[in-house]
Motif scaffolding. Structure first.
Motif, PDB file in Angstrom:
ATOM      1  N   ALA A 130       0.823  -1.209   0.000  1.00  0.00           N
ATOM      2  CA  ALA A 130       0.000   0.000   0.000  1.00  0.00           C
ATOM      3  C   ALA A 130       0.855   1.255   0.000  1.00  0.00           C
ATOM      4  CB  ALA A 130      -0.942  -0.009   1.207  1.00  0.00           C
ATOM      5  N   ARG A 131       1.915   1.255   0.812  1.00  0.00           N
ATOM      6  CA  ARG A 131       2.772   2.432   0.843  1.00  0.00           C
ATOM      7  C   ARG A 131       3.478   2.627  -0.493  1.00  0.00           C
ATOM      8  NH1 ARG A 131       7.283   3.340   5.430  1.00  0.00           N
ATOM      9  NH2 ARG A 131       8.137   1.423   4.564  1.00  0.00           N
ATOM     10  N   ALA A 132       3.978   1.548  -1.077  1.00  0.00           N
ATOM     11  CA  ALA A 132       4.653   1.657  -2.362  1.00  0.00           C
ATOM     12  C   ALA A 132       3.698   2.162  -3.445  1.00  0.00           C
ATOM     13  CB  ALA A 132       5.240   0.303  -2.758  1.00  0.00           C
ATOM     14  N   LEU A 133       2.463   1.669  -3.447  1.00  0.00           N
ATOM     15  CA  LEU A 133       1.466   2.139  -4.417  1.00  0.00           C
ATOM     16  C   LEU A 133       1.116   3.595  -4.165  1.00  0.00           C
ATOM     17  CD1 LEU A 133      -0.840  -1.013  -4.467  1.00  0.00           C
ATOM     18  CD2 LEU A 133       0.454  -0.105  -6.415  1.00  0.00           C
ATOM     19  N   ALA A 134       1.051   3.982  -2.887  1.00  0.00           N
ATOM     20  CA  ALA A 134       0.763   5.383  -2.564  1.00  0.00           C
ATOM     21  C   ALA A 134       1.864   6.299  -3.090  1.00  0.00           C
ATOM     22  CB  ALA A 134       0.610   5.547  -1.058  1.00  0.00           C
ATOM     23  N   VAL A 135       3.123   5.855  -2.996  1.00  0.00           N
ATOM     24  CA  VAL A 135       4.236   6.646  -3.530  1.00  0.00           C
ATOM     25  C   VAL A 135       4.107   6.793  -5.038  1.00  0.00           C
ATOM     26  CG1 VAL A 135       6.732   6.663  -3.905  1.00  0.00           C
ATOM     27  CG2 VAL A 135       5.821   6.057  -1.657  1.00  0.00           C
ATOM     28  N   VAL A 136       3.785   5.712  -5.720  1.00  0.00           N
ATOM     29  CA  VAL A 136       3.616   5.753  -7.175  1.00  0.00           C
ATOM     30  C   VAL A 136       2.508   6.722  -7.562  1.00  0.00           C
ATOM     31  CG1 VAL A 136       2.872   4.407  -9.184  1.00  0.00           C
ATOM     32  CG2 VAL A 136       4.528   3.445  -7.574  1.00  0.00           C
ATOM     33  N   ARG A 137       1.464   6.761  -6.763  1.00  0.00           N
ATOM     34  CA  ARG A 137       0.323   7.639  -7.067  1.00  0.00           C
ATOM     35  C   ARG A 137       0.555   9.083  -6.604  1.00  0.00           C
ATOM     36  NH1 ARG A 137      -3.040   2.697  -5.856  1.00  0.00           N
ATOM     37  NH2 ARG A 137      -4.172   2.292  -7.799  1.00  0.00           N
ATOM     38  N   ILE A 223      -7.318   5.178  -0.700  1.00  0.00           N
ATOM     39  CA  ILE A 223      -8.190   4.023  -0.475  1.00  0.00           C
ATOM     40  C   ILE A 223      -7.855   2.918  -1.464  1.00  0.00           C
ATOM     41  CG2 ILE A 223     -10.570   3.205  -0.631  1.00  0.00           C
ATOM     42  CD1 ILE A 223     -11.489   5.851   0.503  1.00  0.00           C
ATOM     43  N   GLN A 224      -7.615   3.295  -2.726  1.00  0.00           N
ATOM     44  CA  GLN A 224      -7.237   2.305  -3.723  1.00  0.00           C
ATOM     45  C   GLN A 224      -5.928   1.615  -3.361  1.00  0.00           C
ATOM     46  OE1 GLN A 224      -7.367   4.782  -7.342  1.00  0.00           O
ATOM     47  NE2 GLN A 224      -9.034   3.471  -8.049  1.00  0.00           N
ATOM     48  N   SER A 225      -4.974   2.377  -2.872  1.00  0.00           N
ATOM     49  CA  SER A 225      -3.679   1.799  -2.515  1.00  0.00           C
ATOM     50  C   SER A 225      -3.825   0.788  -1.386  1.00  0.00           C
ATOM     51  CB  SER A 225      -2.706   2.909  -2.105  1.00  0.00           C
ATOM     52  OG  SER A 225      -2.421   3.771  -3.193  1.00  0.00           O
ATOM     53  N   LEU A 253      -3.748  -3.750 -12.664  1.00  0.00           N
ATOM     54  CA  LEU A 253      -3.049  -2.677 -11.969  1.00  0.00           C
ATOM     55  C   LEU A 253      -2.137  -1.922 -12.934  1.00  0.00           C
ATOM     56  CD1 LEU A 253      -2.420  -1.240  -9.305  1.00  0.00           C
ATOM     57  CD2 LEU A 253      -0.638  -2.956  -8.883  1.00  0.00           C
ATOM     58  N   ALA A 254      -1.474  -2.660 -13.817  1.00  0.00           N
ATOM     59  CA  ALA A 254      -0.598  -2.017 -14.804  1.00  0.00           C
ATOM     60  C   ALA A 254      -1.392  -1.061 -15.680  1.00  0.00           C
ATOM     61  CB  ALA A 254       0.099  -3.079 -15.645  1.00  0.00           C
ATOM     62  N   THR A 255      -2.583  -1.480 -16.071  1.00  0.00           N
ATOM     63  CA  THR A 255      -3.438  -0.610 -16.884  1.00  0.00           C
ATOM     64  C   THR A 255      -3.824   0.644 -16.107  1.00  0.00           C
ATOM     65  OG1 THR A 255      -4.329  -2.520 -18.080  1.00  0.00           O
ATOM     66  CG2 THR A 255      -5.616  -0.474 -18.145  1.00  0.00           C
ATOM     67  N   ALA A 256      -4.202   0.465 -14.839  1.00  0.00           N
ATOM     68  CA  ALA A 256      -4.629   1.604 -14.022  1.00  0.00           C
ATOM     69  C   ALA A 256      -3.486   2.586 -13.780  1.00  0.00           C
ATOM     70  CB  ALA A 256      -5.186   1.105 -12.693  1.00  0.00           C
ATOM     71  N   HIS A 258      -0.869   2.881 -15.789  1.00  0.00           N
ATOM     72  CA  HIS A 258      -0.226   3.206 -17.074  1.00  0.00           C
ATOM     73  C   HIS A 258       1.232   2.750 -17.070  1.00  0.00           C
ATOM     74  CE1 HIS A 258      -3.818   5.586 -17.840  1.00  0.00           C
ATOM     75  NE2 HIS A 258      -3.593   6.279 -16.729  1.00  0.00           N
ATOM     76  N   ARG A 259       1.438   1.526 -16.618  1.00  0.00           N
ATOM     77  CA  ARG A 259       2.773   0.940 -16.576  1.00  0.00           C
ATOM     78  C   ARG A 259       2.795  -0.368 -17.349  1.00  0.00           C
ATOM     79  NH1 ARG A 259       5.784   3.159 -12.217  1.00  0.00           N
ATOM     80  NH2 ARG A 259       4.992   5.277 -11.918  1.00  0.00           N
ATOM     81  N   ASP A 260       3.988  -0.821 -17.659  1.00  0.00           N
ATOM     82  CA  ASP A 260       4.176  -2.109 -18.300  1.00  0.00           C
ATOM     83  C   ASP A 260       3.870  -3.226 -17.313  1.00  0.00           C
ATOM     84  OD1 ASP A 260       5.445  -3.704 -20.631  1.00  0.00           O
ATOM     85  OD2 ASP A 260       6.504  -4.416 -18.840  1.00  0.00           O
ATOM     86  N   VAL A 261       3.239  -4.313 -17.788  1.00  0.00           N
ATOM     87  CA  VAL A 261       2.824  -5.403 -16.914  1.00  0.00           C
ATOM     88  C   VAL A 261       4.032  -6.037 -16.226  1.00  0.00           C
ATOM     89  CG1 VAL A 261       1.737  -7.673 -16.793  1.00  0.00           C
ATOM     90  CG2 VAL A 261       0.743  -5.896 -18.245  1.00  0.00           C
ATOM     91  N   GLU A 262       5.086  -6.304 -16.972  1.00  0.00           N
ATOM     92  CA  GLU A 262       6.273  -6.938 -16.374  1.00  0.00           C
ATOM     93  C   GLU A 262       6.892  -6.031 -15.312  1.00  0.00           C
ATOM     94  OE1 GLU A 262       9.018  -8.114 -19.345  1.00  0.00           O
ATOM     95  OE2 GLU A 262       7.706  -9.656 -20.194  1.00  0.00           O
ATOM     96  N   GLU A 263       6.863  -4.727 -15.561  1.00  0.00           N
ATOM     97  CA  GLU A 263       7.382  -3.774 -14.583  1.00  0.00           C
ATOM     98  C   GLU A 263       6.575  -3.832 -13.291  1.00  0.00           C
ATOM     99  OE1 GLU A 263       7.753   1.082 -13.980  1.00  0.00           O
ATOM    100  OE2 GLU A 263       7.166   0.247 -15.922  1.00  0.00           O
ATOM    101  N   VAL A 264       5.245  -3.915 -13.425  1.00  0.00           N
ATOM    102  CA  VAL A 264       4.381  -3.971 -12.248  1.00  0.00           C
ATOM    103  C   VAL A 264       4.568  -5.281 -11.497  1.00  0.00           C
ATOM    104  CG1 VAL A 264       1.961  -4.124 -11.510  1.00  0.00           C
ATOM    105  CG2 VAL A 264       2.673  -2.342 -13.113  1.00  0.00           C
ATOM    106  N   GLN A 265       4.718  -6.386 -12.227  1.00  0.00           N
ATOM    107  CA  GLN A 265       4.941  -7.675 -11.562  1.00  0.00           C
ATOM    108  C   GLN A 265       6.232  -7.645 -10.755  1.00  0.00           C
ATOM    109  OE1 GLN A 265       4.834 -10.237 -14.983  1.00  0.00           O
ATOM    110  NE2 GLN A 265       2.663 -10.761 -14.709  1.00  0.00           N
TER     111      GLN A 265
END
Length: 480
Positions: A130-137, A223-225, A253-256, A258-265
């Motif tokens: 969640a924290r990592a996703l919050a940073v990305v957002r 909330i999403q994160s 998540l990659a679509t949401a 706007h990142r590459d799928v392999e990068e998100v994995q």
């Protein structure tokens, strides 16, 4: 803690919540509530949070170990005091460390520690995601997402820790193949989310947590994160990283984002490894089956730990104090670090800093660290009696070691000493540009241990460093 639930009987939610709350377990409720209240109150001084941490020697050690870990402190700057860690890492990060430790200690209290361990491990994984996703957002407070995700399953964790017979029945039902939702409805009689909501409300927990509970499908980025952190943690636990379910989550998540799928994995799996490392840095290697709930609660509620003098720690704090003189830390940081040096470094039971009023007639207590009285108040005023011992000490402008205290002198000390320090005390005036502006006080009255020459030499050195720091921070143009 024993609840009032009988084996097999469905949960009386309010009775159970009340039982957990009223017993005020120091590991769970008090820590979560007190740290949340202190950090969420913008008017609170950092000393209030420092004091809350320093009253627990074990918690202090673990927080400083975490604060020096690569996860929380990637810069690698060594931190020897709780006071300075608040400046370098911030109160939100210190709060997340404290709550993380509280969660793990709660697991050690669980009779059903396997279930509790599973929930807490998943919560840590979710919190890191969640924290990592919050940073990305671009969340301005990603630590809020971490704390909300960490606390989201607090109702479930508390259930496995404190539900007694009903927990055993629920555990057996899950082992027999019932789904979690069936167990919640048919065995427990209450959803875990409701338990979390009730506890969050009762204990006045994290505001972001309440937002997630009120609108779990909300579109707000934080909330999403939090929601996605828990989704990926649960998917990875149940299905693994290569499963179709987890791959679909990664793709969506990659679509949401706007990142590459392999990068998100790769991003998600790196976060999972970071969560494992975080648990190791906190010293969590799973519950000890040989130590039950009663023993751990008893240990946490035991008598105060009297800190021994630690010369090595004294030197580290003194060295860090010289660094604080020249950086942008506020003047208050000098005072707080000196207080912590006297308390932890010299092993004094009670340390006080009091400020002298403009008319020189009153000392007002500003900071207190008291191992024998964790609830020691600040703000108390001590009138100075003309010709009294306290006034005489301040007039001398030198550190003193008063080895014997007569009854009249004890009256002069007033609230500065708390109980009469029959075995003596140290007192050192705080001076700026030749003027006494307050005083540092220390004793070992509560533990009954004797003061000694080495401690007095250390006390004088810390007071001298305080004077140098105060002088430096008050130089024209520094704005201290």
């Amino acid at each position: 803690m024993k609840s009032s639930q009988k084996p097999g009987k469905k949960l009386d939610t309010q009775t159970w919540i009340t039982a957990v709350s009223e017993q005020q377990l120091p590991i769970l409720r008090a820590t979560l509530h007190s740290f949340s209240a202190i950090v969420d109150d913008e008017r609170s001084s950092t000393m209030r949070l420092t004091q809350a941490i320093l009253q627990d020697a074990a918690l202090t050690t673990r927080i400083l170990r975490a604060a020096n870990s690569s996860f929380y402190n990637p810069s690698g700057r060594t931190v020897s005091t709780v006071s300075r860690s608040l400046i370098l890492l911030g109160t939100d990060l210190l709060k997340s460390i404290a709550l993380s430790i509280a969660i793990l200690d709660t697991v050690l209290c669980a009779e059903l520690n396997e279930r509790a361990s599973q929930v807490s491990s998943r919560a840590f994984h979710a919190a890191v995601q969640a924290r990592a996703l919050a940073v990305v957002r671009g969340d301005p407070a990603p630590e809020e997402a971490f704390i909300a995700a960490l606390l989201l399953p607090i109702g479930e964790l508390a259930f496995w820790c404190f539900s007694d017979g009903l927990g055993l029945v629920a555990d057996e039902a899950l082992k027999q193949g019932m789904s979690l939702s069936q167990v919640e409805e048919e065995v427990i009689g209450c959803r875990f989310q409701r338990l979390t909501s009730e506890l969050a409300r009762e204990w006045k927990l994290n505001a972001s947590l309440l937002e997630v509970l009120q609108d779990p499908q909300g579109r707000q980025p934080r909330i999403q994160s939090v929601r996605q952190g828990h989704e990926i943690a649960l998917l990875a636990e149940r299905h693994g990283w290569s499963s179709p379910e987890t791959m679909k989550f990664s793709t969506d998540l990659a679509t949401a984002l706007h990142r590459d799928v392999e990068e998100v994995q790769k991003f998600l799996q790196e976060n999972a490894r970071a969560a494992d490392e975080l648990l190791r840095q906190h010293g969590f290697v799973g519950p000890d089956p040989g130590q039950g709930q009663a023993e751990i609660v008893e240990a946490r509620e035991a008598a105060p730990v009297w800190l021994p003098a630690d010369p090595a720690l004294q030197l580290r704090i003194l060295r860090e104090l010289t660094q604080v003189f020249s950086d942008d830390s506020p003047l208050q940081m000098v005072l707080e670090m000196v207080m912590e040096g006297l308390f932890r470094g010299l092993g004094l039971d009670r340390v006080v800093f009091a400020v002298l009023s403009a008319d020189k007639q009153v000392l007002q207590i500003r900071y207190v660290l008291d191992a024998g009285n964790p609830q020691a108040d600040t703000g108390q005023k001590i009138p100075l009696r003309a010709g009294g011992e306290l006034q005489a000490h301040l007039d001398r402008a030198a550190c003193i070691w008063q080895k014997q205290v007569a009854p009249l002198a004890a009256r002069d000390l007033g609230l500065l000493a708390g109980p009469s320090p029959a075995n003596g005390y140290f007192l050192g005036p705080a001076i700026i540009r030749g003027k006494t502006i307050g005083a540092f006080y220390g004793d070992r009255q509560a533990s009954g241990r004797a003061l000694d020459e080495d401690s007095f030499e250390g006390f004088k050195l810390f007071v001298q460093q305080a004077r140098l720091g105060l002088e430096h921070k008050q130089r024209p143009g520094r704005g201290g």
